[in-house]
Scaffold this active site. Structure first.
Site, PDB file in Angstrom:
ATOM      1  N   HIS A 151     -99.635  65.961  19.012  1.00 22.67           N
ATOM      2  CA  HIS A 151     -99.703  64.744  18.471  1.00 22.67           C
ATOM      3  C   HIS A 151     -98.218  63.830  19.964  1.00 22.67           C
ATOM      4  CE1 HIS A 151    -100.587  64.890  15.191  1.00 22.67           C
ATOM      5  NE2 HIS A 151     -99.826  65.728  14.133  1.00 22.67           N
ATOM      6  N   LYS A 194     -92.885  58.047   5.350  1.00 22.54           N
ATOM      7  CA  LYS A 194     -93.112  56.524   6.068  1.00 22.54           C
ATOM      8  C   LYS A 194     -93.940  55.639   4.612  1.00 22.54           C
ATOM      9  CE  LYS A 194     -97.089  55.635   8.680  1.00 22.54           C
ATOM     10  NZ  LYS A 194     -97.893  54.694   7.721  1.00 22.54           N
TER      11      LYS A 194
END
Length: 1047
Positions: free
Chosen positions: A251, A701
């Site tokens: 990531h 999120k």
């Protein structure tokens, strides 16, 4: 580096006095500091608990302006007045930072005096501002004046000077990080050395602290409020069976280039070296000049990645962590763990015991990354096997040299040696066996090199004939494919040495190699595959359409003339039928040659299975399905594996791991498991074991922090109950990423203990990403400490008395979750101002220029915030010091206005570790916010009609702060995690504030310039734009390093 004679003499003199100061440093005791007032907490700055003494500005700037480090003796008392710095424990850290900062200032002043002047002026104003956190009128006015002075400097700075200043601040913050890396291990050594029972025979080699295996064993043996005394045998048995697997991911949150990471690592190592009390003054002087040389080289380097890294380069970075750190750290830690077991439990750790292992996503994570092709996956796996073979070959070369023993062998060793037909080692039978293993490893290396060259003709290897010349005959042996082929003979050697009186020899290099094989195997790290569920749906739909049996995706009949999607029951019925059918759906060669006209992306999805089916099972780990929401998503992958010959019968079946990552998917996850466990063919394939991945960042999120945390908790509880009902051993894979913004917890030990009861049970899998890999595994000492914390936490979790939440706590959390989720979504999803505000007020649109990862920032390039990955979502808000992703909705959830609700919430905070950790982490993130900084971004970048939203967000932040304080009963917002930030934020804020102010101005100017493809962009303007873009990228990197969390 060539040393000037006079320079060296001065350095020797300075280092001699430095040696005295190093020896005089205090090595123990912790000073408790009084917290700031509530008024300070709500100061417009927003930091709460980040105070720097006013003396900083004058003392540090004055010393820096003198220029020459040899003649400038910086004052060392600037930190004394700061309540956030421990006057004893932090003193060596401050000393190191001052020394490195002065070295940097020396370089900058010599190379660019204008940048030096701007840098020191910005820093002076930043330090003045950091020193003023009260709400007293004079302090507020002075703080505002300093901030306005910084804004004026930023507005008037030239493009080239902006680039230089951003570069300087970024390097300065990286030097702070390097000093902190060294300081972390200094504190661990201090704790160990100061233990009252310091002999190895009484305490063992690991530190006697709670979050170490030594401290944890003592707690378990004696018992406390959280755990009853545990029998040593039970402790040892649990240690033997527990399993922690740390999964390295690519990531994109590591903003530094690899070459610079190595340099900063060297700085940390040199800081440790110069603290040695036995150094000759000349040796210390050389080390100090090496530090200057490294800093000068960093200043001269291009810190910006000019091209995006390939997946292969990302994988090479992951391999580098293993080769340069973990290869030594793992056996070293396991030796210490063994010694600790002997001292504390009176039992020896089996030499092949591996309570901590590693895996990787780098090269197998295809989710939203078109660059991770099947060919790339094959190349990465092959390269990992090559690296493992070479590392083991080096180990066996040393072992061959060590074991020149010519008598006293066990019967088993004699028999093994007799199977080696050709060898010059007749009497030295250990060497006879090792020599044969070496030849097999050479063959392995050669085969991997040939395969890599075939895959990519741009890959070339230097000739290894000379290195392998002494191992003639490698062509006549078989390569080592499975780890047992290496582990078996090594264990025979080990047992023979023990049986024949050479136990000390056995416990040396032989043990280390066995432990490496047990942890890393012949593939370095097993590679997970990750793919999005819709890709499998599209692949099966293409196949069924080609076969003329209808559409997997839609169905149409006489009763239903209009095509509609198959419902879940229809999909499950068809998938079960095909799983039980021996007839394959297609011929593999038709997929390879694409004679059936598949879409290229669909063919890529299917070819991943072709590649996986041809790899050794040890090379692969889990097959993770992202965006999983139904049981059919899991069966689809099972069916595709079957079509390519990957079955449980031949041992090639990859375990299939659904990743539940949205609020709805997590809520429905227990139902999906119940469906799967009710399917006989599925149960028959999984050998009584199931792994489920819990998505932390995407759920946050989707629903906001508190709602995500609660659904993660309840979903894990419910899934564990389903698994128990069906007799399935369930392992949770936690996709936390490491950083707080993505669900991680810097207080790792407490975080593991606060997981829902009965959900770990000695099995723990977790991701480590980007910059967190460097923070937790950046050096051998720190890696050992991280391994120790993981091992200790998992051990204690098995015996600790878990707090079961009361009914009223659950009801309260449900209310908090619903209210906070609604508040979060009303802003992020429903407010039409939010998306344009987000894109204007943050550098979200500019983050892609950093080139810090091989994959796009969005799963869907045309989508909005919902398609944005969690990393840039968190990264963007961290840049502007708003940290909105960590707290939005929290205030609304906690503050109901009902006194009974408040009473229950305070009780939960006091008595429920899980809830306390959640609130404490939110507190820490809120403490990093800064009102003035975020407002400055708004004033410079946001359209006037959107400014109101920014003001509303800051009002909500104030409400959230107060709500958190009310629940925790704290007097400072950073809560229990203040220790993690104590020196960190105090030192960093003056630097980060300056970068933020300049970054906002750079964004304003860049966004007003013509687009790259515009005819209005003249060559002169393009040059200016390029320079400003470099300055922007350096500012993004600098803030990421200063905040110590990018995504």
């Amino acid at each position: 580096m060539r040393l000037n004679a006079s320079h060296l003499l001065l350095a020797i003199a300075a280092s001699s006095s430095s040696a005295i100061s190093f020896q005089a440093r205090a090595r123990s005791s912790t000073t408790t500091t009084s917290p700031p007032s509530k008024a300070a907490i709500l100061h417009p700055r927003g930091g709460g608990g980040t105070t720097v003494a006013k003396a900083v500005a004058s003392s540090t700037t004055a010393s820096a302006q003198q220029g020459d480090v040899e003649t400038a003796t910086p004052k060392r008392e600037w930190w004394v007045e700061s309540p956030d710095l421990d006057k004893v424990l932090d003193a060596p850290l401050i000393s190191d930072i001052e020394m490195l900062s002065n070295m940097l200032a020396e370089v900058v002043k010599r190379e660019n005096p204008a940048v030096y002047d701007l840098y020191t002026t910005f820093r002076k104003h930043g330090m003045n501002r950091a020193a003023l956190t009260s709400n007293e009128e004079d302090d507020v006015a002075e703080s505002k004046a300093s901030f306005e002075a910084m804004k004026t400097l930023a507005r008037d700075i030239s493009p080239r000077d902006a680039r230089g200043v951003m570069k300087t601040f970024g390097i300065a913050l990286n030097l702070v990080n390097a000093a902190e890396v060294h300081h972390r291990m200094r504190l661990v050594r201090t704790m160990t050395n100061n233990d009252s029972s310091s002999s190895l025979g009484s305490v063992g080699p690991l530190p006697m602290v709670e979050d170490s295996i030594c401290g944890t064993m003592e707690i378990l043996l004696k018992g406390n409020d959280d755990v009853n005394p545990v029998d040593p045998e039970k402790i040892f048995d649990r240690l033997m069976t527990q399993k922690c697997e740390i999964v390295l991911t690519a990531h994109p949150t590591e903003v530094n280039r690899k070459t610079l990471i190595r340099k900063y690592k060297n700085i940390s190592e040199l800081l440790a070296y110069v603290e040695r009390t036995d150094l000759h003054p000349f040796e210390r002087a050389e080390a100090m000049n090496n530090l200057r040389g490294i800093i000068a080289a960093i200043w001269g380097s291009d810190e910006i990645r000019r091209v995006k890294p390939t997946v292969q380069k990302e994988a090479a970075g992951g391999n580098a962590v293993i080769e340069s750190v973990l290869w030594d750290a793992v056996p070293s830690y396991l030796r210490k763990l063994d010694a600790q077991c002997r001292v504390t439990l009176g039992k020896k750790l089996p030499v092949e015991c591996a309570p901590v292992k590693f895996a990787s996503w780098i090269g197998g994570d295809r989710d939203g990354n078109p660059n991770c092709t099947p060919e790339v996956t094959l190349e990465v796996v092959t390269h990992q096997r090559l690296r493992a073979a070479k590392l083991f070959l080096n180990d066996l070369n040393l072992l061959y040299s060590d074991l020149a023993i010519s008598s006293r062998f066990s019967k088993e060793l004699e028999e093994l040696a007799s199977t080696v037909k050709e060898s010059y080692d007749v009497r030295e039978k250990y060497r006879r066996v090792i020599g044969h293993l070496r030849k097999r490893l050479v063959r392995t290396v050669k085969d991997c090199e040939a395969k890599l060259h075939h895959l990519n003709d741009h890959i070339h290897f230097s000739s290894s004939e000379n290195a392998f010349g002494a191992l003639a005959g490698w062509e006549d042996v078989e390569p080592i494919v499975k780890s047992e082929e290496l582990l078996g003979p090594l264990k025979v050697i080990y047992n023979s040495l023990v049986e024949t009186g050479f136990e000390l020899v056995a416990d040396g290099h032989v043990s280390d190699i066995i432990r490496r094989v047990a942890v890393f195997g012949m593939t370095l790290v097993p590679l997970d595959i990750r793919e999005e569920s819709t890709r499998h749906t599209l692949a099966l739909d293409a196949i069924t359409r080609h076969l003329g049996i209808g559409s997997y995706k839609v169905r149409c009949s006489l009763e239903i003339p209009t095509p509609v999607e198959w419902d879940e029951a229809a999909r499950l019925n068809w998938l079960q039928s095909e799983l039980n059918n021996r007839r394959p759906l297609f011929r593999i060669r038709d997929i390879e040659a694409n004679t059936i006209g598949l879409d290229p992306d669909i063919r890529k999805t299917l070819m991943v299975y072709k590649v996986a089916s041809e790899l050794e099972p040890e090379s692969l780990g889990a097959y993770v399905i992202s965006q999983a929401n139904t049981a059919s998503d899991v069966l689809a992958v099972m069916l595709l594996q079957k079509q390519f010959g990957m079955t449980s019968a031949n041992g090639k079946l990859m375990r299939v791991v659904p990743l539940f990552e949205t609020l709805d998917d997590l809520t429905n996850s227990p139902k999906q498991l119940e469906t799967l466990f009710s399917i006989a063919s599925y149960i028959g394939s999984i050998n009584g074991k199931q792994e489920v991945m819990v998505g932390y960042s995407d759920s946050a999120k989707d629903a906001g922090r508190l709602a995500a945390c609660w659904v993660q908790y309840t979903a894990q509880e419910a899934m564990a109950r389903v698994a128990d009902k069906f007799g399935i051993q369930l392992t949770f894979f936690h996709g936390k990423g490491g950083t707080v913004g993505r669900g991680g917890n810097p207080a790792l030990y407490r975080a593991i203990l606060s997981h829902p009861p009965n959900t770990i049970n000695g099995r723990f899998r977790v991701t480590e990403q980007g910059e967190m890999i460097g923070q937790n595994f950046g050096s051998v000492e720190i890696a050992q400490r991280s391994l120790d914390i993981y091992t200790a936490a998992l051990l204690r979790e098995s015996f600790v008395k878990r707090v079961e939440p009361k009914r009223e706590w659950r009801d309260q959390m449900q209310r908090v979750s619903e209210v906070s989720c609604a508040a979060y979504r009303s802003t992020v999803r429903d407010d039409p101002r939010f998306v344009p505000y987000f894109r204007q007020a943050t550098p979200e649109l500019e983050l892609g220029r950093l080139n810090i990862g091989s994959r796009p920032a969005k799963r869907n390039p045309k989508g909005g915030v919902e398609s944005l990955r969690a990393i840039p979502w968190t990264f963007a808000w961290a840049q502007t010091r708003m940290h909105l992703s960590a707290w939005l909705g929290v205030g609304a959830g906690l503050n109901s206005g009902n006194e009974e609700d408040q009473r229950v919430l305070r009780e939960m905070y006091q008595e429920w570790p899980w809830f306390r950790e959640i609130i404490s982490l939110i507190s820490m993130l809120i403490s990093k916010t800064d009102f003035s900084i975020t407002k400055n971004y708004d004033e410079l970048l946001v359209d006037p009609q959107l400014m109101s939203l920014g003001n509303e967000m800051r009002d909500k932040l104030v409400e959230t702060r107060q709500a958190v304080i009310d629940v925790s009963g704290a007097t400072e917002i950073s809560g229990p995690h203040v220790q993690l930030m104590r020196a960190s934020s105090t030192i960093r804020n003056p630097y980060v504030d300056s970068i933020n102010v300049v970054q906002a101005e750079i964004l304003k100017v860049l966004r007003s310039m013509p687009d790259d493809d515009s005819s209005d962009l003249t060559p002169e303007l393009k040059n200016i734009k390029d320079i400003r873009t470099d300055a922007l990228l350096l500012s993004i990197k600098g803030i990421a390093q200063g905040m110590k969390n990018s995504g």
